[in-house]
Design a protein around this motif. Structure first.
Motif, PDB file in Angstrom:
ATOM      1  N   GLU A   1      43.222  27.428  54.864  1.00  0.00           N
ATOM      2  CA  GLU A   1      43.604  28.094  53.620  1.00  0.00           C
ATOM      3  C   GLU A   1      42.588  27.753  52.525  1.00  0.00           C
ATOM      4  O   GLU A   1      42.075  26.642  52.495  1.00  0.00           O
ATOM      5  CB  GLU A   1      44.985  27.602  53.151  1.00  0.00           C
ATOM      6  CG  GLU A   1      46.087  27.751  54.164  1.00  0.00           C
ATOM      7  CD  GLU A   1      46.442  29.199  54.444  1.00  0.00           C
ATOM      8  OE1 GLU A   1      46.193  30.034  53.555  1.00  0.00           O
ATOM      9  OE2 GLU A   1      46.917  29.497  55.545  1.00  0.00           O
TER      10      GLU A   1
ATOM     11  N   GLU B   1      58.308  22.199  49.088  1.00  0.00           N
ATOM     12  CA  GLU B   1      57.656  23.464  48.714  1.00  0.00           C
ATOM     13  C   GLU B   1      56.233  23.510  49.274  1.00  0.00           C
ATOM     14  O   GLU B   1      55.738  24.563  49.670  1.00  0.00           O
ATOM     15  CB  GLU B   1      57.636  23.627  47.196  1.00  0.00           C
ATOM     16  CG  GLU B   1      59.010  23.785  46.582  1.00  0.00           C
ATOM     17  CD  GLU B   1      59.751  25.010  47.122  1.00  0.00           C
ATOM     18  OE1 GLU B   1      59.133  26.063  47.293  1.00  0.00           O
ATOM     19  OE2 GLU B   1      60.960  24.863  47.395  1.00  0.00           O
TER      20      GLU B   1
ATOM     21  N   TYR C   1      56.546  24.084  52.933  1.00  0.00           N
ATOM     22  CA  TYR C   1      56.874  25.498  53.168  1.00  0.00           C
ATOM     23  C   TYR C   1      55.617  26.370  53.071  1.00  0.00           C
ATOM     24  O   TYR C   1      55.385  27.260  53.898  1.00  0.00           O
ATOM     25  CB  TYR C   1      57.919  25.961  52.152  1.00  0.00           C
ATOM     26  CG  TYR C   1      58.317  27.403  52.288  1.00  0.00           C
ATOM     27  CD1 TYR C   1      58.984  27.854  53.429  1.00  0.00           C
ATOM     28  CD2 TYR C   1      58.049  28.322  51.273  1.00  0.00           C
ATOM     29  CE1 TYR C   1      59.351  29.176  53.548  1.00  0.00           C
ATOM     30  CE2 TYR C   1      58.420  29.649  51.389  1.00  0.00           C
ATOM     31  CZ  TYR C   1      59.069  30.070  52.536  1.00  0.00           C
ATOM     32  OH  TYR C   1      59.435  31.382  52.667  1.00  0.00           O
ATOM     33  N   ALA C   2      54.800  26.086  52.070  1.00  0.00           N
ATOM     34  CA  ALA C   2      53.562  26.854  51.897  1.00  0.00           C
ATOM     35  C   ALA C   2      52.649  26.688  53.110  1.00  0.00           C
ATOM     36  O   ALA C   2      51.972  27.624  53.543  1.00  0.00           O
ATOM     37  CB  ALA C   2      52.836  26.391  50.628  1.00  0.00           C
TER      38      ALA C   2
ATOM     39  N   SER D   1      53.595  25.574  56.322  1.00  0.00           N
ATOM     40  CA  SER D   1      54.145  25.792  57.670  1.00  0.00           C
ATOM     41  C   SER D   1      55.095  26.972  57.759  1.00  0.00           C
ATOM     42  O   SER D   1      55.476  27.381  58.852  1.00  0.00           O
ATOM     43  CB  SER D   1      54.882  24.536  58.142  1.00  0.00           C
ATOM     44  OG  SER D   1      56.145  24.436  57.498  1.00  0.00           O
ATOM     45  N   GLY D   2      55.517  27.497  56.623  1.00  0.00           N
ATOM     46  CA  GLY D   2      56.449  28.619  56.655  1.00  0.00           C
ATOM     47  C   GLY D   2      57.884  28.195  56.913  1.00  0.00           C
ATOM     48  O   GLY D   2      58.757  29.023  57.122  1.00  0.00           O
ATOM     49  N   SER D   3      58.119  26.893  56.912  1.00  0.00           N
ATOM     50  CA  SER D   3      59.476  26.419  57.177  1.00  0.00           C
ATOM     51  C   SER D   3      59.839  25.356  56.150  1.00  0.00           C
ATOM     52  O   SER D   3      59.030  24.490  55.810  1.00  0.00           O
ATOM     53  CB  SER D   3      59.528  25.846  58.590  1.00  0.00           C
ATOM     54  OG  SER D   3      60.629  24.991  58.714  1.00  0.00           O
ATOM     55  N   ARG D   4      61.073  25.415  55.648  1.00  0.00           N
ATOM     56  CA  ARG D   4      61.481  24.505  54.576  1.00  0.00           C
ATOM     57  C   ARG D   4      62.231  23.302  55.156  1.00  0.00           C
ATOM     58  O   ARG D   4      63.373  23.041  54.786  1.00  0.00           O
ATOM     59  CB  ARG D   4      62.337  25.277  53.557  1.00  0.00           C
ATOM     60  CG  ARG D   4      62.243  24.729  52.137  1.00  0.00           C
ATOM     61  CD  ARG D   4      62.886  25.626  51.121  1.00  0.00           C
ATOM     62  NE  ARG D   4      61.922  26.267  50.234  1.00  0.00           N
ATOM     63  CZ  ARG D   4      61.616  27.562  50.269  1.00  0.00           C
ATOM     64  NH1 ARG D   4      62.189  28.357  51.121  1.00  0.00           N
ATOM     65  NH2 ARG D   4      60.719  28.056  49.429  1.00  0.00           N
TER      66      ARG D   4
ATOM     67  N   ARG E   1      48.734  27.478  63.829  1.00  0.00           N
ATOM     68  CA  ARG E   1      49.094  28.904  63.842  1.00  0.00           C
ATOM     69  C   ARG E   1      50.352  29.156  64.667  1.00  0.00           C
ATOM     70  O   ARG E   1      50.790  30.275  64.801  1.00  0.00           O
ATOM     71  CB  ARG E   1      47.937  29.725  64.442  1.00  0.00           C
ATOM     72  CG  ARG E   1      46.649  29.621  63.656  1.00  0.00           C
ATOM     73  CD  ARG E   1      46.719  30.522  62.442  1.00  0.00           C
ATOM     74  NE  ARG E   1      45.586  30.333  61.568  1.00  0.00           N
ATOM     75  CZ  ARG E   1      45.673  30.339  60.248  1.00  0.00           C
ATOM     76  NH1 ARG E   1      46.830  30.505  59.644  1.00  0.00           N
ATOM     77  NH2 ARG E   1      44.606  30.185  59.503  1.00  0.00           N
TER      78      ARG E   1
ATOM     79  N   THR F   1      53.270  27.146  64.534  1.00  0.00           N
ATOM     80  CA  THR F   1      54.531  26.565  64.078  1.00  0.00           C
ATOM     81  C   THR F   1      55.645  27.607  64.065  1.00  0.00           C
ATOM     82  O   THR F   1      56.761  27.349  64.520  1.00  0.00           O
ATOM     83  CB  THR F   1      54.373  25.927  62.680  1.00  0.00           C
ATOM     84  OG1 THR F   1      53.387  24.891  62.788  1.00  0.00           O
ATOM     85  CG2 THR F   1      55.665  25.304  62.211  1.00  0.00           C
ATOM     86  N   GLU F   2      55.299  28.789  63.608  1.00  0.00           N
ATOM     87  CA  GLU F   2      56.334  29.832  63.589  1.00  0.00           C
ATOM     88  C   GLU F   2      56.760  30.224  64.989  1.00  0.00           C
ATOM     89  O   GLU F   2      57.942  30.432  65.261  1.00  0.00           O
ATOM     90  CB  GLU F   2      55.854  31.044  62.782  1.00  0.00           C
ATOM     91  CG  GLU F   2      55.866  30.736  61.287  1.00  0.00           C
ATOM     92  CD  GLU F   2      55.462  31.928  60.425  1.00  0.00           C
ATOM     93  OE1 GLU F   2      55.876  33.047  60.734  1.00  0.00           O
ATOM     94  OE2 GLU F   2      54.725  31.713  59.439  1.00  0.00           O
TER      95      GLU F   2
ATOM     96  N   ARG G   1      58.963  27.510  66.242  1.00  0.00           N
ATOM     97  CA  ARG G   1      60.303  27.600  65.654  1.00  0.00           C
ATOM     98  C   ARG G   1      61.058  28.776  66.265  1.00  0.00           C
ATOM     99  O   ARG G   1      62.259  28.687  66.499  1.00  0.00           O
ATOM    100  CB  ARG G   1      60.235  27.713  64.127  1.00  0.00           C
ATOM    101  CG  ARG G   1      59.725  26.424  63.466  1.00  0.00           C
ATOM    102  CD  ARG G   1      59.965  26.404  61.980  1.00  0.00           C
ATOM    103  NE  ARG G   1      61.324  26.002  61.671  1.00  0.00           N
ATOM    104  CZ  ARG G   1      61.743  24.744  61.585  1.00  0.00           C
ATOM    105  NH1 ARG G   1      60.919  23.753  61.785  1.00  0.00           N
ATOM    106  NH2 ARG G   1      62.985  24.474  61.286  1.00  0.00           N
TER     107      ARG G   1
END
Lengths: 319, 319
Positions: free
Chosen positions: B61, B132, B135-136, B138-141, B188, B190-191, B194
């Motif tokens: 990023e 936060e 989350y930014a 990994s896309g998971s909170r 790439r 992690t989602e 999950r």
């Protein structure tokens, strides 16, 4: 193969299970009520059982179907003992209230037989034996109540296959108020209550329950009533059972208002269990009042975590 | 509203999460790797971020999207600070390996800002801020990694709403071997990982996971490696993820043969974590060899439970 003692008497405490998120996993021995089992050798073959004590009349099964008879027959078969064992069960734990009544009898009987017949069985083997009695009485092969009544304190059932039970030191300074209405019994309802548990759970619910259980154990280990209170009474199984537990909402609310840290269904209910510290008497009074206001005849006791099943020495209390 | 210090440097350790049955609930800080975040005040407005250190290049990023930038912007907005904060992140935790890399940056940054801007935010608020950043990235909170990196030791996330985190003393005498292949990154994935978690869980699976988690916590609390080993690597989420973790079976087998008590996927992987005691070096060597035999370039470290995020005193190590 037989102990030098002609008779062995063992007492075992009642127990509460689940505390909300610990469904089928967590048991806690309580000193509110206890069963006594005396086993002795007689001339002849097989098992004879007699039941007495304040709650003997609540055991609707004939003695042959009683948990202790089932256990004794199984133990005799397994160890190849060809004599006759007489069992006297003093039923001091109310039956079908969610306080591990059959678990207490089963744990006491398993330990008594282990000594009388000099079986040399270890804790896991004794829990497995006691589970057969629990199964005969409740139709479910769960180990939480028998583990707590046998080992005392706080017990965690880590797995059933293989059976893995861990005992943690109980939080000595906590008090638990046990309350139930005499009019209601879950004895005939255990299967219905188990059937009420959801068959499928979402991942979110699963993670939520894992978190509650983690908090509950952390709280119990650290004797932190606020932490325990946050997790007690939570969980998908508890939630599904609430509609089947008479008086739940009002008694729970009364307990919390009187200072309880948390409330949950004890085992399969109908008993409720409230966690308290110094305010035990006030909480007990509030729960009692709430049951009465709803038209029930309540039984309420303040309890401490208890040690497990233990031998009553010769010359000690008669059964 | 602003501290008397012109710059604050904080270091935070990496962490492992889940250990099998503790999915999204359990975190453990480890001293294998650490991130350093320096925050300082500059002329102007907004946030500027620079990244350096051994793994800076792995952060794909642009700095504006980095966890620490996101956190700083959020903190500045929330406290109404109108100046400019410069952030320097020294990326010492490998990225996308399942070792809580973004959690470590986030925890360090949240604590550093709390001091620099004299925010006076409590632990829960800092974890929420750090989440936060997580989350930014990994896309998971989830809060398990940030809690462990912030508080250190063993952390249990009891609930997310409200956020409830408990820290337990870590088992000091245990050693953990962390191993992963450099070729593989879950950054790439992690989602995908999950998404691999089952949406629906049966009651039996649920109870089994509750039991495993109970055993795991009991083992960690009592520093009992055999007990921990029995539960580690179990659980419905772990099971569903195994096919996505390269080398899992052979590396796990090698670790267990070399004396490890248990092995699980670390966080979302691909790192594996093995629990050891005195045989840490042998286990590390065995895991390394198993990766090499499968054509991977392994990274293997022996780690201890770590303390949490802490200020590096002025005159201490430069970032």
């Amino acid at each position: 193969m037989v102990s030098s003692r002609a008779r062995v008497r063992v007492e075992a405490p009642c127990s509460t299970a689940n505390l909300g998120p610990g469904f089928d996993v967590l048991g806690l021995a309580l000193d509110a009520y206890r069963d006594i089992v005396e086993v002795s050798l007689e001339e002849g073959y097989g098992v004879s059982t007699a039941v007495k004590g304040p709650y003997a009349g609540e055991l609707s099964e004939p003695p042959e179907g009683n948990a202790v008879t089932v256990i004794a027959e199984k133990a005799l078969r397994e160890c190849g003992f060809n004599g006759r064992v007489r069992i006297e069960l003093v039923k001091g734990v109310p039956v079908g209230k969610g306080l591990g009544s059959s678990g207490a009898s089963s744990a006491a009987c398993a330990l008594a037989l282990n000594i009388l017949l000099d079986l040399g069985w270890d804790e896991v083997k004794l829990i497995q034996l006691a589970m057969e009695g629990e199964y005969a009485a409740s139709g479910s092969r769960h180990a939480d109540n028998v583990s707590a009544s046998l080992l005392g304190g706080l017990t965690l059932v880590g797995s059933y296959d293989p059976l893995e039970v861990v005992r943690l030191a109980p939080p000595e300074d906590l008090r638990f108020v046990v309350a139930f209405p005499w009019e209601v019994s879950s004895k005939r309802k255990t299967e219905a209550l188990r059937a009420a548990a959801p068959r499928n759970i979402t991942l979110d619910e699963h993670v939520s329950d894992l978190g509650c259980l983690a908090i509950l154990i952390a709280g119990l280990v650290n004797s932190d009533p606020e932490l325990i209170g946050k997790a007690m009474g939570k969980g998908v199984v508890e939630k599904a059972r609430i509609p089947l537990v008479p008086g739940y909402f009002k008694v729970r609310e009364a307990a919390l208002k009187a200072g309880a840290y948390g409330v949950s269904i004890s085992g399969a209910g109908p008993a409720l269990i409230a966690l308290t510290f110094e305010e035990a008497a006030e909480v007990a009074e509030a729960m009692k009042k709430a049951y009465i206001e709803q038209g029930f005849t309540p039984e309420v006791r303040v309890a401490r975590p208890s040690c497990g099943a233990r031998i009553i020495p010769e010359g000690g209390e008669e059964p």
